[in-house]
Enzyme design. Structure first.
Site, PDB file in Angstrom:
ATOM      1  N   THR A 245      60.394  -9.337 -37.767  1.00  0.00           N
ATOM      2  CA  THR A 245      59.184  -9.504 -36.974  1.00  0.00           C
ATOM      3  C   THR A 245      58.409 -10.723 -37.463  1.00  0.00           C
ATOM      4  O   THR A 245      58.622 -11.202 -38.581  1.00  0.00           O
ATOM      5  CB  THR A 245      58.286  -8.264 -37.088  1.00  0.00           C
ATOM      6  OG1 THR A 245      57.836  -8.145 -38.444  1.00  0.00           O
ATOM      7  CG2 THR A 245      59.054  -6.995 -36.699  1.00  0.00           C
ATOM      8  N   LYS A 246      57.487 -11.228 -36.632  1.00  0.00           N
ATOM      9  CA  LYS A 246      56.629 -12.331 -37.050  1.00  0.00           C
ATOM     10  C   LYS A 246      55.819 -11.928 -38.272  1.00  0.00           C
ATOM     11  O   LYS A 246      55.618 -12.721 -39.197  1.00  0.00           O
ATOM     12  CB  LYS A 246      55.697 -12.732 -35.900  1.00  0.00           C
ATOM     13  CG  LYS A 246      56.386 -13.385 -34.717  1.00  0.00           C
ATOM     14  CD  LYS A 246      55.377 -13.763 -33.654  1.00  0.00           C
ATOM     15  CE  LYS A 246      56.070 -14.415 -32.465  1.00  0.00           C
ATOM     16  NZ  LYS A 246      55.108 -14.780 -31.396  1.00  0.00           N
TER      17      LYS A 246
ATOM     18  N   ASP B 141      51.138  10.970 -29.293  1.00  0.00           N
ATOM     19  CA  ASP B 141      51.305  11.271 -30.709  1.00  0.00           C
ATOM     20  C   ASP B 141      52.790  11.562 -30.968  1.00  0.00           C
ATOM     21  O   ASP B 141      53.389  12.414 -30.314  1.00  0.00           O
ATOM     22  CB  ASP B 141      50.448  12.493 -31.054  1.00  0.00           C
ATOM     23  CG  ASP B 141      50.459  12.823 -32.539  1.00  0.00           C
ATOM     24  OD1 ASP B 141      51.551  12.855 -33.141  1.00  0.00           O
ATOM     25  OD2 ASP B 141      49.383  13.093 -33.087  1.00  0.00           O
TER      26      ASP B 141
ATOM     27  N   GLU C  64      56.723  -9.822 -40.572  1.00  0.00           N
ATOM     28  CA  GLU C  64      57.595  -9.801 -41.736  1.00  0.00           C
ATOM     29  C   GLU C  64      57.919 -11.209 -42.217  1.00  0.00           C
ATOM     30  O   GLU C  64      57.961 -11.482 -43.424  1.00  0.00           O
ATOM     31  CB  GLU C  64      58.872  -9.045 -41.395  1.00  0.00           C
ATOM     32  CG  GLU C  64      59.776  -8.766 -42.579  1.00  0.00           C
ATOM     33  CD  GLU C  64      60.960  -7.897 -42.202  1.00  0.00           C
ATOM     34  OE1 GLU C  64      61.790  -7.639 -43.080  1.00  0.00           O
ATOM     35  OE2 GLU C  64      61.046  -7.482 -41.037  1.00  0.00           O
TER      36      GLU C  64
ATOM     37  N   LYS D 266      44.743   3.584 -49.889  1.00  0.00           N
ATOM     38  CA  LYS D 266      43.809   4.299 -50.761  1.00  0.00           C
ATOM     39  C   LYS D 266      44.313   5.719 -51.022  1.00  0.00           C
ATOM     40  O   LYS D 266      44.761   6.402 -50.107  1.00  0.00           O
ATOM     41  CB  LYS D 266      42.425   4.349 -50.125  1.00  0.00           C
ATOM     42  CG  LYS D 266      41.755   2.982 -50.001  1.00  0.00           C
ATOM     43  CD  LYS D 266      40.367   3.101 -49.404  1.00  0.00           C
ATOM     44  CE  LYS D 266      39.700   1.742 -49.307  1.00  0.00           C
ATOM     45  NZ  LYS D 266      38.340   1.832 -48.715  1.00  0.00           N
TER      46      LYS D 266
ATOM     47  N   ASP E 123      51.522   2.496 -40.989  1.00  0.00           N
ATOM     48  CA  ASP E 123      50.298   2.282 -41.758  1.00  0.00           C
ATOM     49  C   ASP E 123      50.475   2.892 -43.149  1.00  0.00           C
ATOM     50  O   ASP E 123      50.736   4.089 -43.281  1.00  0.00           O
ATOM     51  CB  ASP E 123      49.119   2.941 -41.048  1.00  0.00           C
ATOM     52  CG  ASP E 123      47.772   2.466 -41.592  1.00  0.00           C
ATOM     53  OD1 ASP E 123      47.686   2.221 -42.814  1.00  0.00           O
ATOM     54  OD2 ASP E 123      46.823   2.351 -40.808  1.00  0.00           O
TER      55      ASP E 123
END
Length: 245
Positions: free
Chosen positions: A223-224, A125, A226, A152, A148
């Site tokens: 990145t791929k 963590d 992105e 919601k 992430d």
């Protein structure tokens, strides 16, 4: 490692100024198959490049055997971007933090194949690593790329970018060190800008023309994920804030 909700956790949170409800994490552990290369990374390379909470506070100079700029990346996914940075910037030391075994195994396997010596990895963590393992004023840059977004509203409390996290990061950055964030969710970018603008001890480095955002710096590899987003017309927002106090 104390369990969430225990007295020791609450005491440590009070020390760190963490007011987030216990038991809320910014990530969800997902099960997944491990490839042979990923398994090799965890079994054969981990003993050399892996770090644990049990090792306690680290001394970056002793860890890497030299004095060099230190970059810490939280949530490196499958590790392609972090590997590219470590490969193209041998003068800089890197510590990656990721909880998902396939990504950690992939990065370790690739780091070994490329002979990288300026990279270490935590499978822990990130909040615990920052609080327990990385010294104050030790980091030149902390990278938080595409965390992430928890889109919601009821899940916004799970977003890692919160006031307590930002303050913890500030204490680990050197004066002048930077927190570099990137997201492809505009609402999360706005959330980041709001949190960071209210955080004491930080200065937005964005020029007035593009503030609060900056153009993607050359040192952040595409990145791929992105590149695919760009083809679909998705936006990407970078924010960089420097510690000034």
């Amino acid at each position: 490692m104390p369990e969430a909700g225990s007295d020791s956790v609450r005491q440590e949170d009070a020390k760190q100024g963490d007011t987030r409800p216990r038991g809320i994490k910014s990530y969800v552990l997902r099960a997944g198959r491990m490839t042979a290369a990923q398994t090799r990374g965890l079994k054969e390379v981990w003993p050399r490049l892996g770090l644990t909470l049990e090792e306690g506070r680290q001394d970056p100079e002793a860890l890497f055997g030299r004095r060099a700029p230190l970059v810490v990346e939280i949530g490196f996914g499958m590790g392609a971007s972090l590997i590219e940075q470590a490969r193209t910037h041998p003068e800089t030391d890197f510590i990656g933090i990721e909880v998902h075994p396939p990504g950690v195994g992939k990065l370790l396997d690739e780091a070994d194949k490329q002979g990288l010596t300026n990279l270490r990895v935590y499978r822990e963590d990130a909040l615990k690593v920052l609080a327990e393992c990385l010294p104050e004023s030790s980091i030149d840059t902390l990278q938080l790329f595409f965390p992430d977004p928890w889109p919601k509203k009821k899940h916004h409390k799970r977003r890692i970018l919160q006031p307590a996290f930002v303050e913890l990061v500030r204490t680990r950055l050197k004066l002048g060190g930077t927190l570099h964030m990137a997201t492809d969710w505009q609402a999360y970018a706005e959330h980041m800008a709001e949190i960071m603008s209210a955080a004491p001890g930080y200065r937005n480095v964005a020029p007035a023309k593009t503030a609060p955002y900056v153009s993607r710096p050359d040192f952040r590899p595409l990145t791929k994920f992105e590149l695919r987003g760009e083809r679909l017309g998705h936006g990407v927002w970078d924010l960089i804030f420097a510690r000034e106090a």
